[in-house]
Motif scaffolding. Structure first.
Motif, PDB file in Angstrom:
ATOM      1  N   ALA A  25       0.826  -1.206   0.000  1.00  0.00           N
ATOM      2  CA  ALA A  25       0.000   0.000   0.000  1.00  0.00           C
ATOM      3  C   ALA A  25       0.860   1.256   0.000  1.00  0.00           C
ATOM      4  O   ALA A  25       0.525   2.259  -0.649  1.00  0.00           O
ATOM      5  CB  ALA A  25      -0.926  -0.003   1.210  1.00  0.00           C
ATOM      6  N   ALA A  26       1.973   1.220   0.712  1.00  0.00           N
ATOM      7  CA  ALA A  26       2.876   2.369   0.744  1.00  0.00           C
ATOM      8  C   ALA A  26       3.497   2.630  -0.626  1.00  0.00           C
ATOM      9  O   ALA A  26       3.754   3.783  -0.986  1.00  0.00           O
ATOM     10  CB  ALA A  26       3.965   2.153   1.788  1.00  0.00           C
ATOM     11  N   ARG A  27       3.730   1.559  -1.392  1.00  0.00           N
ATOM     12  CA  ARG A  27       4.320   1.722  -2.723  1.00  0.00           C
ATOM     13  C   ARG A  27       3.301   2.170  -3.766  1.00  0.00           C
ATOM     14  O   ARG A  27       3.665   2.780  -4.767  1.00  0.00           O
ATOM     15  CB  ARG A  27       4.960   0.399  -3.174  1.00  0.00           C
ATOM     16  N   GLU A  28       2.024   1.834  -3.556  1.00  0.00           N
ATOM     17  CA  GLU A  28       0.984   2.170  -4.533  1.00  0.00           C
ATOM     18  C   GLU A  28      -0.191   2.866  -3.847  1.00  0.00           C
ATOM     19  O   GLU A  28      -1.312   2.345  -3.825  1.00  0.00           O
ATOM     20  CB  GLU A  28       0.487   0.912  -5.237  1.00  0.00           C
ATOM     21  N   PRO A  29       0.027   4.057  -3.295  1.00  0.00           N
ATOM     22  CA  PRO A  29      -1.034   4.706  -2.513  1.00  0.00           C
ATOM     23  C   PRO A  29      -2.249   5.131  -3.327  1.00  0.00           C
ATOM     24  O   PRO A  29      -3.339   5.254  -2.768  1.00  0.00           O
ATOM     25  CB  PRO A  29      -0.320   5.918  -1.904  1.00  0.00           C
ATOM     26  N   GLU A  30      -2.092   5.369  -4.611  1.00  0.00           N
ATOM     27  CA  GLU A  30      -3.243   5.761  -5.421  1.00  0.00           C
ATOM     28  C   GLU A  30      -4.184   4.582  -5.660  1.00  0.00           C
ATOM     29  O   GLU A  30      -5.401   4.741  -5.665  1.00  0.00           O
ATOM     30  CB  GLU A  30      -2.777   6.346  -6.758  1.00  0.00           C
ATOM     31  N   ARG A  31      -3.602   3.406  -5.867  1.00  0.00           N
ATOM     32  CA  ARG A  31      -4.440   2.214  -6.101  1.00  0.00           C
ATOM     33  C   ARG A  31      -4.929   1.602  -4.800  1.00  0.00           C
ATOM     34  O   ARG A  31      -6.106   1.256  -4.680  1.00  0.00           O
ATOM     35  CB  ARG A  31      -3.663   1.158  -6.891  1.00  0.00           C
ATOM     36  N   MET A  32      -4.036   1.434  -3.844  1.00  0.00           N
ATOM     37  CA  MET A  32      -4.379   0.743  -2.599  1.00  0.00           C
ATOM     38  C   MET A  32      -4.731   1.763  -1.523  1.00  0.00           C
ATOM     39  O   MET A  32      -3.854   2.495  -1.040  1.00  0.00           O
ATOM     40  CB  MET A  32      -3.236  -0.157  -2.134  1.00  0.00           C
ATOM     41  N   ARG A  33      -5.990   1.812  -1.148  1.00  0.00           N
ATOM     42  CA  ARG A  33      -6.448   2.744  -0.130  1.00  0.00           C
ATOM     43  C   ARG A  33      -6.655   1.983   1.176  1.00  0.00           C
ATOM     44  O   ARG A  33      -7.420   1.007   1.226  1.00  0.00           O
ATOM     45  CB  ARG A  33      -7.750   3.401  -0.574  1.00  0.00           C
ATOM     46  N   VAL A  34      -5.964   2.413   2.206  1.00  0.00           N
ATOM     47  CA  VAL A  34      -6.021   1.724   3.492  1.00  0.00           C
ATOM     48  C   VAL A  34      -7.244   2.189   4.272  1.00  0.00           C
ATOM     49  O   VAL A  34      -7.437   3.388   4.513  1.00  0.00           O
ATOM     50  CB  VAL A  34      -4.743   1.972   4.313  1.00  0.00           C
ATOM     51  N   ILE A  35      -8.071   1.234   4.671  1.00  0.00           N
ATOM     52  CA  ILE A  35      -9.267   1.485   5.468  1.00  0.00           C
ATOM     53  C   ILE A  35      -8.984   1.040   6.897  1.00  0.00           C
ATOM     54  O   ILE A  35      -8.621  -0.119   7.131  1.00  0.00           O
ATOM     55  CB  ILE A  35     -10.482   0.703   4.908  1.00  0.00           C
ATOM     56  N   ASP A  36      -9.138   1.943   7.858  1.00  0.00           N
ATOM     57  CA  ASP A  36      -8.917   1.588   9.263  1.00  0.00           C
ATOM     58  C   ASP A  36     -10.094   0.745   9.743  1.00  0.00           C
ATOM     59  O   ASP A  36     -11.132   1.264  10.145  1.00  0.00           O
ATOM     60  CB  ASP A  36      -8.773   2.851  10.106  1.00  0.00           C
ATOM     61  N   ALA A  37      -9.915  -0.572   9.684  1.00  0.00           N
ATOM     62  CA  ALA A  37     -11.004  -1.498  10.008  1.00  0.00           C
ATOM     63  C   ALA A  37     -11.121  -1.772  11.498  1.00  0.00           C
ATOM     64  O   ALA A  37     -11.970  -2.564  11.916  1.00  0.00           O
ATOM     65  CB  ALA A  37     -10.806  -2.813   9.261  1.00  0.00           C
ATOM     66  N   SER A  38     -10.289  -1.109  12.310  1.00  0.00           N
ATOM     67  CA  SER A  38     -10.409  -1.266  13.759  1.00  0.00           C
ATOM     68  C   SER A  38     -11.505  -0.365  14.326  1.00  0.00           C
ATOM     69  O   SER A  38     -11.880  -0.502  15.490  1.00  0.00           O
ATOM     70  CB  SER A  38      -9.074  -0.952  14.432  1.00  0.00           C
TER      71      SER A  38
END
Length: 209
Positions: free
Chosen positions: A175-188
Motif C-alpha cells: 500500500a505504501a508503494r501504490e497509494p493511489e491504487r491501494m487505499r487503506v481502510i482503518d477497520a479497527s
C-alpha cells in the motif's frame, strides 16, 4: 463500450472484508452501476474446488510453491470466464481478494520471493491490474480474535501469529508503494466509521468515472 472498473478488497484474517462487500456493492448500485461480485480463490467451478483444497485440505500438506501455482491456476480461469468478460461489458467487478493476497500470504507469509510471484502474475494476467484496492487494516491480534469468533478456523487461520505479522507487513508495504491504487481502510473502527471511509474513497475514485 468503456471498460468497467476492477475493485478488489484485501486484508488479513478478521479484517472485515466479507462484512463490507455488501456495503460497497450497494453503494455502487445506488450510483447506477452494474456490479459483479466474486471472490478468490473461487468465482468459477474450478476456482471453488481449488478454494476447498486450499482452505480445508489440511491433510494434503501442500508446499508453498504448489499453493501459489494453484492460486494462479484458479485465477487464470477466473480472469478468462468472469473478470475480463464483465469488464469488457462495462461492469464493475468487485472481488474479495486478488493477487495482492498472493504477495501477502504466499510471499510474505510463506516466503516465496516477490519476483517469482511477479513473473507468474505477468504471464497469467497480462496487463490486468485492479483499478482500486480497498485494504482493510486491523491489528493482527484483533483480527485473529474476530476470526476466531465466527467459525472453526480454516487451514490459513491456523497459522502462527508470526505468519500473520508477515502478511500484515507485506500488505502495508504494498500500500505504501501504490497509494493511489491501494487505499487503506482503518477497520479497527466502528462499522459506521468504516462505511464512512469506504464511501469517501468510492466517491473519489468511482464517482467521477
Amino acid at each position: 463500450m468503456p471498460r468497467g472498473i476492477f475493485i478488489t478488497l484485501e486484508g488479513g484474517e478478521g479484517a472485515g472484508k466479507s462484512t463490507n462487500v455488501a456495503f460497497v456493492r450497494n453503494w455502487l448500485e445506488h450510483a447506477g452501476r452494474k456490479v459483479v461480485v466474486t471472490r478468490e480463490p473461487g468465482g468459477t467451478e474450478l476456482g471453488e474446488r481449488v478454494r476447498d483444497i486450499l482452505l480445508h485440505g489440511r491433510e494434503l500438506h501442500t508446499s508453498a510453491e504448489s499453493e501459489m501455482l494453484l492460486m494462479f491456476a484458479a485465477r487464470a480461469e477466473h480472469i478468462a470466464r468472469v473478470i475480463r468478460p464483465a469488464l469488457d461489458a462495462g461492469k464493475i467487478v468487485l472481488c474479495d481478494r486478488f493477487t495482492d493476497a498472493t504477495y501477502a500470504y504466499q510471499g510474505g507469509g510463506r516466503g516465496i520471493p516477490a519476483a517469482r510471484i511477479a513473473a507468474i502474475e505477468s504471464w497469467v494476467q497480462g496487463d490486468l491490474r485492479p483499478d482500486l484496492t480497498l485494504l482493510f487494516d486491523v491489528p493482527v491480534e484483533a483480527g485473529r480474535r474476530r476470526a476466531g469468533l465466527r467459525s472453526e478456523p480454516d487451514r490459513f487461520e491456523q497459522e502462527s501469529d508470526e505468519f500473520f505479522a508477515r502478511v500484515h507487513a507485506t500488505y502495508l508495504a504494498r500500500a505504501a508503494r501504490e497509494p493511489e491504487r491501494m487505499r487503506v481502510i482503518d477497520a479497527s473502527q466502528s462499522l459506521e466509521k468504516v462505511e464512512q471511509q469506504l464511501g469517501s474513497v468510492l466517491q473519489e475514485v468511482v464517482g467521477g468515472r
